[in-house]
Design a protein around this motif. Structure first.
Motif, PDB file in Angstrom:
ATOM      1  N   SER A 187       8.130  44.563  40.348  1.00 19.52           N
ATOM      2  CA  SER A 187       9.394  44.809  40.720  1.00 19.52           C
ATOM      3  C   SER A 187       9.865  43.552  40.540  1.00 19.52           C
ATOM      4  N   GLY A 189      10.712  41.083  42.704  1.00 14.74           N
ATOM      5  CA  GLY A 189      10.908  40.027  44.327  1.00 14.74           C
ATOM      6  C   GLY A 189       9.549  39.315  44.485  1.00 14.74           C
ATOM      7  N   ASP A 345      16.819  44.601  42.528  1.00 15.11           N
ATOM      8  CA  ASP A 345      15.838  45.419  41.268  1.00 15.11           C
ATOM      9  C   ASP A 345      16.048  46.814  41.926  1.00 15.11           C
TER      10      ASP A 345
END
Ligand code: ATP
Ligand code: MG
Length: 394
Positions: A187, A189, A345
Motif C-alpha cells: 500500500s 503506507g 490509500d
C-alpha cells in the motif's frame, strides 16, 4: 588505490548444493547493484570467495554504498592488488599500504599471509614474519599483537597479490533469490514497504500487488506505490508490481454488508485476490505490513478472520513491532519520506467510525453471503484489470 573488493558472507546454513545456489544468487544481486554504479566490474568466484574487480575507473563511495544494499553480504573488504615482482616489492607495497590507510600509526597489528598458489618461494609463516618485520622497521610506533590485533593485514598470494585489512559491514541476511518468491501486499503506507524489505532480506524474491480504487484514490496515490516499489527494489531487485482495480468490489461490499464490517471484509477480499495472483506467479507466500493491535483490522481476532481466506502462508514480519520501530527501519531504508506523502490509500474512504474490533468469523461469513450474486464475477473482472509495472531502482 583500491582495485577490487573481497565480498564476505555468513556461511551459516550454506552447505553443499545450497552453497552454490547461494553464491549464484549473491553474484546475481551484486551484478544488479553494480549496474547502477559508474565503471565496469567483473565478479569472480575462486575457492569459496567472491571478488568484485574494477575493470575501469570507478567511484569508490558509490560502489561501496551500492554493495551495502546487497543482502547476503556480511562484509566488504577493499583490496589493493599488486603484481608479483618479488618479495622486496611486496614488502614495500605493504608498507605503502599501511602508510596510506592508517594515518595514526599507534596501532597493534598482525600479518596474515595466505597462499592460494603454492609455488611462491616463501611459505605463509615466513611471509608473516618477514612482512611483520618490514612494517616494524618502517613504523616503530606500531606493535605486533598476535592474539587481538587492531589491524589484521591480509596478504593473499594469487596470480596477483592482494592486500586488504578493512571490512565495511554489509547488510547481512541472504541473497534475494536464494529462498523462493512471495507476494507483497503493497500500500502507500509506512508498514508494507518495510515488511517487503524484511522478507527480501531473508533471501525471498518479492512480487507486489496494489489495490487501486479510482476515482476514490488518485493517480498520485498509485504513483506513490510505484515509487515505494522502486525504493524496495533497491534492495530486493526488480519488483513486478500488479495494480488491480478494486473499486467495484469495494462499492459492492459497501452496498451489501454492515459498514462496521466493511474493512475486515474488504481485507479478506484483498488477501483472496492477492493469493490468486500469487499462485499464478509462483509465489509461495503472502507478505503484509500488519502488526498486532495497530488498527481495528489488526487485532488478533481481526487477523484471524482475515487469515482464514488464505491457504498460502502469510508472512507478517512486523507483527511484534511498535510503530516507532517500524518508522526507524523505514527511515533507515529510505522509504519513510515517500510513505508519509499525504495521498489517501484505498481503505480510508469508506471506513466506518466504529469498525468491529473483535469480528466473529461466522458472522462475517454470514454477511458475506450478501455478496453471493455478483462477487465472483467482480473478482474475475478485478483480476482482468491487472496492470503489470516493473519497478526498478536506477
Ligand atoms: P501500511 O502502512 O502498510 O499501509 P497500515 O498500517 O495502513 O499499513 P492497513 O491499511 O490496515 O494498515 O493495511 C494492512 C496491510 O494490508 C498493509 O500493510 C498492506 O500489506 C496491505 N494493504 C492495505 N491496503 C492495501 C492496498 N491498497 N493494496 C495492497 N495492499 C494493501
Ligand atoms: Mg495503509
Amino acid at each position: 588505490m583500491f582495485r577490487a573488493f573481497l565480498i564476505k558472507y555468513a556461511e551459516i546454513g550454506v552447505k553443499g548444493k545450497n552453497k552454490y545456489l547461494f553464491e549464484e544468487a549473491l553474484a546475481q544481486q551484486i551484478k544488479y547493484a553494480l549496474k547502477r554504479c559508474e565503471g565496469e566490474f567483473k565478479i569472480t568466484r575462486t575457492d569459496g570467495r567472491i571478488y568484485v574487480h574494477a575493470l575501469s575507473e570507478f567511484d569508490y563511495d558509490e560502489t561501496v554504498d551500492n554493495l551495502k544494499t546487497v543482502f547476503g553480504i556480511s562484509g566488504i573488504c577493499p583490496v589493493v592488488y599488486i603484481e608479483d615482482e618479488g618479495y622486496e616489492k611486496l614488502a614495500a607495497a605493504l608498507v605503502a599500504y599501511v602508510d596510506k590507510v592508517y594515518e595514526d600509526k599507534n596501532i597493534t597489528f598482525k600479518v596474515h599471509a595466505r597462499r592460494a598458489r603454492k609455488n611462491y618461494p616463501m611459505n605463509s609463516m615466513e611471509l608473516n614474519r618477514e612482512l611483520g618485520g618490514a612494517i616494524l622497521d618502517a613504523f616503530p610506533q606500531m606493535r605486533v599483537d598476535v592474539h587481538h590485533p587492531e589491524v589484521m593485514l591480509h596478504v593473499e598470494i594469487r596470480e596477483k597479490i592482494y592486500l586488504y585489512s578493512m571490512e565495511i559491514p554489509g547488510p547481512g541476511g541472504m541473497p534475494v533469490g536464494s529462498n523462493g518468491k512471495a507476494m507483497l501486499l503493497l500500500s502507500g503506507g509506512i508498514d508494507s514497504p518495510v515488511a517487503g524489505y524484511m522478507i527480501a532480506k531473508r533471501g525471498v524474491k518479492i512480487d507486489a500487488v496494489y489495490f487501486h480504487a479510482p476515482p476514490y484514490t488518485s493517480d498520485r496515490a498509485k504513483q506513490k506505490v510505484v515509487d515505494l516499489a522502486k525504493l524496495v527494489s533497491r534492495y530486493a531487485g526488480p519488483v513486478y508490481l500488479h495494480v488491480i482495480n478494486f473499486t467495484d468490489i469495494q462499492l459492492y461490499i459497501y452496498e451489501k454488508c454492515p459498514h462496521e464490517e466493511f474493512t475486515i471484509i474488504m481485507r479478506r477480499y484483498m488477501m483472496k485476490i492477492a493469493e490468486l495472483i500469487a499462485k499464478q506467479n509462483d509465489c509461495l507466500g503472502l507478505i503484509t505490513g500488519e502488526s498486532i493491535g495497530q488498527v481495528a483490522s489488526q487485532t488478533v481476532q481481526s487477523l484471524a478472520v482475515t487469515n482464514e481466506v488464505c491457504s498460502l502462508p502469510v508472512f507478517r514480519p512486523l507483527i511484534g513491532f511498535d510503530k516507532m520501530e517500524i518508522v526507524e527501519v523505514s527511515e533507515k531504508i529510505g522509504t519513510y519520506e515517500t510513505s508519509i506523502l499525504p495521498y489517501e490509500d484505498c481503505c480510508t474512504i469508506f471506513v466506518a467510525k466504529h469498525p468491529v474490533t473483535k469480528p466473529n468469523l461466522n458472522v462475517i461469513k454470514r454477511h458475506e453471503q450478501n455478496l453471493e450474486e455478483k462477487i465472483e464475477e467482480l473478482v474475475q473482472k478485478a483480476l482482468d484489470t491487472d496492470e503489470l509495472i516493473v519497478a526498478k531502482w536506477t
